[in-house]
Design a protein around this motif. Structure first.
Motif, short mmCIF file in Angstrom:
data_model
loop_
_atom_site.label_atom_id
_atom_site.label_comp_id
_atom_site.label_asym_id
_atom_site.label_seq_id
_atom_site.Cartn_x
_atom_site.Cartn_y
_atom_site.Cartn_z
N HIS A 1 -33.51 -20.78 23.46
CA HIS A 1 -33.33 -20.31 22.09
C HIS A 1 -31.87 -19.96 21.83
N LEU A 2 -31.19 -19.38 22.82
CA LEU A 2 -29.77 -19.08 22.65
C LEU A 2 -28.96 -20.36 22.49
N ARG A 3 -29.28 -21.40 23.27
CA ARG A 3 -28.56 -22.67 23.16
C ARG A 3 -28.78 -23.30 21.79
N ARG A 4 -29.99 -23.23 21.28
CA ARG A 4 -30.25 -23.77 19.96
C ARG A 4 -29.48 -23.00 18.89
N ALA A 5 -29.44 -21.67 19.04
CA ALA A 5 -28.69 -20.86 18.09
C ALA A 5 -27.20 -21.18 18.18
N GLN A 6 -26.69 -21.39 19.39
CA GLN A 6 -25.28 -21.76 19.55
C GLN A 6 -24.98 -23.10 18.89
N SER A 7 -25.89 -24.04 19.01
CA SER A 7 -25.69 -25.34 18.37
C SER A 7 -25.66 -25.21 16.85
N ALA A 8 -26.54 -24.36 16.32
CA ALA A 8 -26.53 -24.12 14.87
C ALA A 8 -25.22 -23.46 14.43
N ARG A 9 -24.71 -22.55 15.25
CA ARG A 9 -23.43 -21.91 14.94
C ARG A 9 -22.30 -22.92 14.96
N ALA A 10 -22.36 -23.89 15.87
CA ALA A 10 -21.32 -24.92 15.93
C ALA A 10 -21.30 -25.76 14.66
N LEU A 11 -22.47 -26.02 14.10
CA LEU A 11 -22.53 -26.74 12.83
C LEU A 11 -21.92 -25.92 11.71
N ALA A 12 -22.24 -24.62 11.68
CA ALA A 12 -21.68 -23.75 10.64
C ALA A 12 -20.17 -23.61 10.79
N ARG A 13 -19.68 -23.69 12.02
CA ARG A 13 -18.24 -23.56 12.26
C ARG A 13 -17.47 -24.71 11.61
N ILE A 14 -18.05 -25.88 11.53
CA ILE A 14 -17.39 -27.01 10.89
C ILE A 14 -17.09 -26.69 9.43
N HIS B 1 -29.11 -10.74 23.86
CA HIS B 1 -30.53 -10.39 23.90
C HIS B 1 -31.30 -10.92 22.70
N THR B 2 -30.71 -10.77 21.52
CA THR B 2 -31.42 -11.16 20.30
C THR B 2 -31.04 -12.54 19.79
N GLY B 3 -29.87 -13.06 20.20
CA GLY B 3 -29.41 -14.35 19.69
C GLY B 3 -28.84 -14.28 18.29
N ARG B 4 -28.68 -13.08 17.74
CA ARG B 4 -28.14 -12.94 16.39
C ARG B 4 -26.62 -13.02 16.42
N LEU B 5 -26.06 -13.48 15.31
CA LEU B 5 -24.62 -13.61 15.20
C LEU B 5 -23.97 -12.23 15.22
N LEU B 6 -22.95 -12.07 16.07
CA LEU B 6 -22.24 -10.81 16.18
C LEU B 6 -21.16 -10.73 15.09
N ALA B 7 -21.14 -9.65 14.37
CA ALA B 7 -20.11 -9.45 13.34
C ALA B 7 -18.87 -8.85 13.99
N VAL C 1 -14.93 -15.25 9.56
CA VAL C 1 -14.49 -15.05 10.95
C VAL C 1 -15.69 -14.93 11.88
N ALA C 2 -16.74 -14.24 11.44
CA ALA C 2 -17.94 -14.13 12.26
C ALA C 2 -18.53 -15.51 12.56
N THR C 3 -18.59 -16.37 11.54
CA THR C 3 -19.11 -17.73 11.73
C THR C 3 -18.19 -18.55 12.62
N TRP C 4 -16.89 -18.40 12.41
CA TRP C 4 -15.92 -19.16 13.23
C TRP C 4 -16.00 -18.76 14.69
N ARG C 5 -16.04 -17.46 14.97
CA ARG C 5 -16.14 -17.02 16.37
C ARG C 5 -17.48 -17.45 16.96
N GLY C 6 -18.56 -17.31 16.22
CA GLY C 6 -19.86 -17.80 16.66
C GLY C 6 -20.42 -17.12 17.88
N GLU C 7 -20.04 -15.85 18.12
CA GLU C 7 -20.57 -15.13 19.27
C GLU C 7 -21.96 -14.60 18.95
#
Length: 320
Positions: free
Chosen positions: A116-129, A269-275, A259-265
């Motif tokens: 689930h974390l990997r899937r969330a990271q992949s979604a963040r990578a799309l948003a980073r574009i 534990h929860t997989g939520r985007l860190l602000a 910046v939160a979307t760009w960093r994508g951290e």
């Protein structure tokens, strides 16, 4: 007092539903009354409440070893081997389609969490574009103003009541880092110790800012940061032909969310985007972040991303 849980993450490891006890590799049956409850979604997606029992006080089911062996040979609906790490699980595995995989994999709880974390990271990578493309446009056009407003507020009095700010400091630069303004604005008594030397009165400072920022789109860390200088962002606040348009709040771009979307951290534990927890503190530092985001634009666009599918909806009584 018996506890009612809202999330499986909060449920102790040894608390299981009756179905989860029956689904163990070596099934067990609960003993006594439930020790807690969990309110979650059931197999058809509706909110439901399930009894939780203490697995440490449960008893083995009546099934003999021969019965269990025969059942294991013919069961196909449940799997007890993780297809990622190879763990031999006590509870049934969960199917999840991982990034880059064409078919779902049966995963243990740890690999499921990682998946689930990997899937969330992949979604963040799309948003980073998208967000890096926006930053690149800000830099290339250079028609925005990156603004930081600092309030100079006296400490609370003996009663604890908050005092209003006595002065403002306004810094503004272009996305490329060229300075636009660095003004101190007097709001209260000019003799107050917190008022910076050479501070301008509000009307004079706002008139200068209105000229400097004319035609530029304001960018702030948070959109509400520019509330104290809203009138300075309006081209002509004294126009009487169409007050409804002139007194509308200007559209302020929020750099915090970008910046939160760009960093994508993500929270591990929860997989939520860190602000971002700390402000840049200066307009030129915010402009530096914009240029760093813009520099990643082509790199993010060229990144090969796996196809993402929606994760399966977890069933309340079988998922942990």
């Amino acid at each position: 007092m018996t506890t009612t849980y809202d999330n499986w993450r909060d449920v102790p490891e040894h608390y299981r539903t009756r179905t989860q006890l029956a689904d163990l590799d070596l099934p067990r049956v609960p003993v006594g009354d439930p020790v807690a409850w969990i309110e979650t979604r059931n197999a058809i997606g509706r909110r439901d409440c399930f009894d939780l029992y203490d697995a440490t006080t449960s008893e083995p089911s009546p099934a003999t070893a021969k019965t269990l062996e025969a059942a294991a040979a013919r069961r196909s609906a449940k799997n007890y081997c993780c297809q990622d790490c190879g763990a031999r699980t006590d509870s049934p595995t969960t199917a999840l389609r991982l990034p880059g995989k064409s078919v779902p994999c049966e995963l243990c709880r740890t690999c499921l969490h990682i998946g689930h974390l990997r899937r969330a990271q992949s979604a963040r990578a799309l948003a980073r574009i998208d967000v890096t493309a926006r930053a690149a446009a800000w830099v290339s056009r250079d028609t925005a103003a990156v603004i930081e407003v600092t309030n100079h507020t006296p400490p609370p009095g003996e009663s604890g009541r908050r005092k209003p700010p006595v002065a403002l400091t306004v810094q503004a630069v272009t996305p490329t880092g060229q300075p636009l303004a660095d003004l101190s604005i007097r709001l209260r008594n000019s003799r107050h110790a917190l008022v910076p030397p050479g501070a301008l009165d509000r009307d004079t400072a706002f008139a200068q800012l209105r000229t400097i920022l004319a035609g530029r789109a304001p960018i702030a860390w948070h959109a509400r940061d520019l509330d104290p200088i809203t009138l300075a962002l309006i081209p002509d606040p004294f126009a009487v032909d169409d007050l409804s348009d002139h007194w509308r709040r200007p559209a302020v771009r929020s750099l915090h969310d970008a910046v939160a979307t760009w960093r994508g951290e993500l929270h591990p534990h929860t997989g939520r985007l860190l602000a971002p927890s700390l402000r840049p503190g200066r307009a030129d530092r915010m402009a530096l972040l914009i240029r760093r985001m813009a520099a990643d634009h082509h790199h993010a666009s060229d990144t090969q991303l796996p196809t993402l599918d929606h994760p399966p909806t977890s069933t309340g009584e079988t998922s942990r």
